[in-house]
Write a protein that holds these residues in place. Structure first.
Motif, mmCIF file in Angstrom:
data_model
loop_
_atom_site.group_PDB
_atom_site.id
_atom_site.type_symbol
_atom_site.label_atom_id
_atom_site.label_comp_id
_atom_site.label_asym_id
_atom_site.label_seq_id
_atom_site.Cartn_x
_atom_site.Cartn_y
_atom_site.Cartn_z
ATOM 1 N N GLN A 11 2.866 5.162 -6.276
ATOM 2 C CA GLN A 11 2.727 4.982 -7.726
ATOM 3 C C GLN A 11 1.362 5.365 -8.268
ATOM 4 O O GLN A 11 1.252 5.795 -9.414
ATOM 5 N N SER A 12 0.289 5.134 -7.489
ATOM 6 C CA SER A 12 -1.064 5.345 -8.031
ATOM 7 C C SER A 12 -1.785 6.542 -7.417
ATOM 8 O O SER A 12 -2.472 7.260 -8.117
ATOM 9 N N ALA A 41 1.579 1.519 -3.583
ATOM 10 C CA ALA A 41 0.370 1.996 -4.261
ATOM 11 C C ALA A 41 0.222 3.501 -4.046
ATOM 12 O O ALA A 41 -0.139 4.248 -4.954
ATOM 13 N N ILE A 50 -11.046 2.394 -6.033
ATOM 14 C CA ILE A 50 -10.404 1.164 -5.573
ATOM 15 C C ILE A 50 -10.197 1.218 -4.059
ATOM 16 O O ILE A 50 -10.447 0.233 -3.349
ATOM 17 N N TYR A 51 -9.780 2.375 -3.567
ATOM 18 C CA TYR A 51 -9.602 2.537 -2.122
ATOM 19 C C TYR A 51 -10.929 2.357 -1.396
ATOM 20 O O TYR A 51 -10.997 1.745 -0.325
ATOM 21 N N TRP A 71 0.817 -1.214 0.000
ATOM 22 C CA TRP A 71 0.000 0.000 0.000
ATOM 23 C C TRP A 71 0.852 1.265 0.000
ATOM 24 O O TRP A 71 0.431 2.294 -0.514
ATOM 25 N N VAL A 127 -8.664 5.748 -8.847
ATOM 26 C CA VAL A 127 -7.871 5.207 -7.745
ATOM 27 C C VAL A 127 -8.699 5.202 -6.459
ATOM 28 O O VAL A 127 -8.707 4.215 -5.706
#
Lengths: 323, 213
Positions: free
Chosen positions: A213-214, A210, A254-255, A207, A251
């Motif tokens: 990067q995201s 993540a 997704i979280y 995470w 993003v």
């Protein structure tokens, strides 16, 4: 040391007062108690030669000094005179502020370079506070280009903040500084911040990656465009704002799903994985009009409220306001 | 950790290659499960269950599911420290190694990936290259490689004296970049050039390259 009646984090001794306390200590030839700490690495010596860095503090310790060949003996400013002037002040009467002095001494050992306003610097500050590790902030005046000067580039070759030094190492890149602090002070403060076993650590790592990067790139771009560019008189790029908002929405969806399955990102406890999101998240929610991206999502909103309410983060916000 | 390791990914994905390189260096057995991205397999629910971001690679070992290539490589390197190549350095040097892993992730990779996309992948897919983006990112990469050149003048490898994850993580994007005009930026810096030649000739990496042929 961190437990006790005095709140040491909230109430560190200011250098001037420390000077006064030390000045009032009586000399004694007898006991070896309360020797003053003298250890400065070559890097710190280099730093002290940097006129851009203004520091006046007492180097203090209350353990027995263990001077070694590697350590240079340097007295910095104040009660102990100039470099080379060795006044040995042993004191049988341990001052009441014993622990406060020791705390301030440890603070001298952890140096964070850069302003609390910087997202990456605040990531490190929050981690140090979670781990109950005292530190000093060394100002880097970016408006004057101090971060691009040769002395600073020696410790951060990319000319960015933060950089970090302690008695034995010089580091940069906020996430690796945080990992180091968590490892070095594994038993202090929030012990589970980076997990206590390899599986927990792997889950946190994924995470954190993540985040880097995201989440980081689109949120960072939005924070720059909406919160910083106006203050710096840089024209906003509407195309970039639109593009990054779109990326961030995906993003955050997704979280949202993840935080419906789990209270925090890596599991049931708050970890560095969550903390890593605080700097950009905070600016997004509080300094732009895109806060609804968080608050309109139920699980994300719940998570955000919980993590931003942590004492360590609230202190960072305070530090920003007073800087 | 006796359960078989599974890597879901694509042989042409740089992130997947990063994990494969690590497993090869560690001389570990694993099962490679190709993900057909052309038909959107990575966006299907069965895949999203392992990597909610719908990206490759994804990793499984027993009940453990992991995503993000650099988290996977770190898990493998720490978990199998005694096997194959030591990709980490225990104790204090780990902190310096960690710095250069972050440098790869945040300074090198974004820029190198963009250049590879423009100069390698777009032509492959018949999409026109954005020359302005190439120019902008070549300028950024120049600055990054200047820092690398200085670092590699003092240190044999980025993270320290031995080959570690800090170097390994660069392999996929460097390998790709060396097939484009960006090659000149690496070749013109002696320490960087020597380092590139060294790391790209490692047998474990050559095996990954062979998989893609």
């Amino acid at each position: 040391m961190q437990k006790g009646n005095v709140s040491l984090i909230d109430n560190p001794i200011q250098p001037a007062k420390l000077n006064a306390i030390l000045g009032s200590m009586k000399s004694s030839k007898k006991r070896q108690k309360n020797r003053m700490l003298r250890y400065v690495t070559d890097k710190k010596q280099l730093l002290l030669q940097n006129p851009a860095v203004k520091m006046k503090f007492q180097a203090v310790t209350l353990e027995k000094a263990r001077p070694s060949k590697a350590n240079k003996v340097v007295y910095i400013d104040g009660a102990f005179g100039e470099d080379g002037d060795r006044k040995e002040d042993n004191n049988e009467d341990i001052p009441e502020d014993y622990r406060r002095i020791k705390h301030s001494a440890l603070a001298i050992l952890q140096w964070v370079y850069g302003p609390p306003l910087s997202t990456a610097v605040s990531r490190v500050l929050a981690t140090l506070l979670e781990k109950d590790v005292p530190f000093q902030i060394i100002p880097v005046d970016m408006s004057k280009g101090e971060h691009k000067k040769p002395d600073y580039l020696k410790i951060q070759p990319f000319g960015q903040v933060p950089a970090f030094q302690d008695e034995s190492i010089s580091l940069f890149e906020s996430r690796s500084i945080c990992r180091y602090v968590c490892e070095k002070y594994a038993d202090k403060g929030n012990k589970g911040l980076y997990g206590t076993n390899p599986l927990e650590k792997a889950s946190i790592d994924q995470w954190v990656e993540a985040e880097g990067q995201s989440f980081g790139p689109p949120s960072g771009a939005l924070v720059f465009q909406l919160a910083f560019a106006p203050r710096m008189n840089i024209p906003q790029d509407q195309g970039a704002i639109k593009q990054n908002e779109e990326k961030l929405r995906k993003v955050l969806d997704i979280y949202e799903r993840r935080l419906g399955e789990s209270r925090f990102l890596a599991g049931d406890e708050f970890t560095f994985a969550d903390l890593s999101h605080l700097p950009n998240g905070d600016y997004l929610v509080n300094a732009t009009d895109k806060g609804h991206l968080f608050t309109s999502r139920e699980n994300l909103g719940r998570w955000w409220n919980e993590i931003s309410d942590r004492e360590s983060w609230k202190k960072v916000v305070e530090m920003r306001k007073s800087s | 950790m006796a359960e078989i390791m599974k890597v879901h990914g694509s042989v042409i994905s740089t992130a997947t290659q990063r994990v494969l390189a690590c497993l090869n260096e560690k001389e570990l057995e694993f099962e490679f499960i190709p993900v057909n991205m052309a038909v959107g397999e990575h966006k299907k629910d069965s895949f999203l269950a392992i990597n909610p971001f719908g990206q490759v690679p994804a990793f499984e070992q027993g009940d453990l599911k992991l995503f993000e290539s650099r988290a996977i490589t770190q898990y493998i390197a720490h978990g199998y420290a005694e096997k194959g190549t030591t990709l980490i350095i225990p104790g204090k040097p780990m902190a310096t190694l960690s710095v250069w892993m972050e440098v790869e992730a945040h300074q090198f990779d974004p820029v190198a990936s963009k250049l590879n996309w423009e100069l390698f992948f777009k032509p492959m897919f018949g999409i026109p290259t954005d020359n302005a983006a190439v120019e902008e990112n070549e300028a950024k990469l120049t600055k990054v490689l200047d820092v690398y050149e200085a670092r590699l003048a003092q240190s044999k490898y980025l993270g320290g004296d031995i080959f570690t994850l800090a170097d390994l993580h660069h392999l996929p994007n460097i390998s790709c970049a060396m097939k484009t005009q960006v090659k000149k930026l690496f070749d013109s810096r002696p320490h960087v050039s020597a380092w590139v030649a060294d790391i790209t000739s490692r047998p474990a990496w050559c095996k990954v390259v062979a998989m893609g042929k």
